[in-house]
Design an enzyme around this catalytic site. Structure first.
Site, PDB file in Angstrom:
ATOM      1  N   SER A  65       0.834  -1.203   0.000  1.00 19.60           N
ATOM      2  CA  SER A  65       0.000   0.000   0.000  1.00 19.60           C
ATOM      3  C   SER A  65       0.865   1.247   0.000  1.00 19.60           C
ATOM      4  O   SER A  65       1.494   1.558  -1.001  1.00 19.60           O
ATOM      5  CB  SER A  65      -1.025   0.037   1.134  1.00 19.60           C
ATOM      6  OG  SER A  65      -1.951   1.087   0.871  1.00 19.60           O
ATOM      7  N   HIS A  70       4.806  13.819   7.185  1.00 13.78           N
ATOM      8  CA  HIS A  70       4.829  15.266   6.995  1.00 13.78           C
ATOM      9  C   HIS A  70       5.430  15.868   8.267  1.00 13.78           C
ATOM     10  O   HIS A  70       4.948  15.565   9.362  1.00 13.78           O
ATOM     11  CB  HIS A  70       3.423  15.823   6.779  1.00 13.78           C
ATOM     12  CG  HIS A  70       2.674  15.120   5.691  1.00 13.78           C
ATOM     13  ND1 HIS A  70       2.878  15.363   4.355  1.00 13.78           N
ATOM     14  CD2 HIS A  70       1.740  14.142   5.751  1.00 13.78           C
ATOM     15  CE1 HIS A  70       2.089  14.584   3.643  1.00 13.78           C
ATOM     16  NE2 HIS A  70       1.393  13.826   4.464  1.00 13.78           N
ATOM     17  N   CYS A  85      -1.950  -3.685   3.258  1.00 10.15           N
ATOM     18  CA  CYS A  85      -3.004  -4.652   2.946  1.00 10.15           C
ATOM     19  C   CYS A  85      -2.376  -6.029   2.745  1.00 10.15           C
ATOM     20  O   CYS A  85      -2.979  -6.917   2.170  1.00 10.15           O
ATOM     21  CB  CYS A  85      -3.794  -4.217   1.715  1.00 10.15           C
ATOM     22  SG  CYS A  85      -2.784  -3.997   0.254  1.00 10.15           S
TER      23      CYS A  85
END
Length: 139
Positions: A65, A70, A85
């Site tokens: 995935s 940030h 996943c």
């Protein structure tokens, strides 16, 4: 019960501002944590914002995935987002990152994604009638 995967979202406060501004160090740290936890990195990109707090955003496209961060050195704060996943566990990556980033405090949320997902979904959208019709098979 079936689900698609596990998603870790975390807020880390009090991380060293110099670390949060170091694009290369952040990307290397994340890459090694993902690799150590058996994630497969397909590609990655980062951007260091000019001026101000000189924060960094980094994104890893994974076969399982994605992972992203940030930074806000002026707070000092880093937001983490790791979704899998597959068999690889994003909580293990989070633990490794926690050891390296050394926050003063953090919050973490773990979500199971796609709980009770539908194994087969067929949807048809009719633009003229603006209706959606579909059939669903549950597993």
């Amino acid at each position: 019960m079936h689900d698609i995967g596990k998603h870790v979202l975390a807020d880390l406060y009090g991380v060293a501002p110099a670390f949060l501004m170091d694009e290369q160090k952040l990307m290397t740290t994340f890459f090694h944590a993902l690799d150590q936890c058996h994630f497969t990195v397909i590609d990655h990109v980062s951007f260091k914002f000019p001026g101000g707090g000189s924060g960094v955003t980094g994104i890893f496209l994974l076969s399982e995935s994605h992972a992203a961060f940030h930074t806000y050195p002026e707070i000092p704060y880093i937001a983490l987002d790791i979704f899998s996943c597959g068999e690889s566990d994003p909580e293990t990556v989070f633990s490794l990152l926690l050891d390296v980033l050394c926050p003063e405090h953090f919050s973490k949320k773990v979500e199971r994604r796609g709980e009770n997902y539908r194994s087969a979904i067929s949807l048809y959208y009719d633009c003229a009638n603006t209706t959606i019709q579909g059939t669903t098979t549950w597993t």
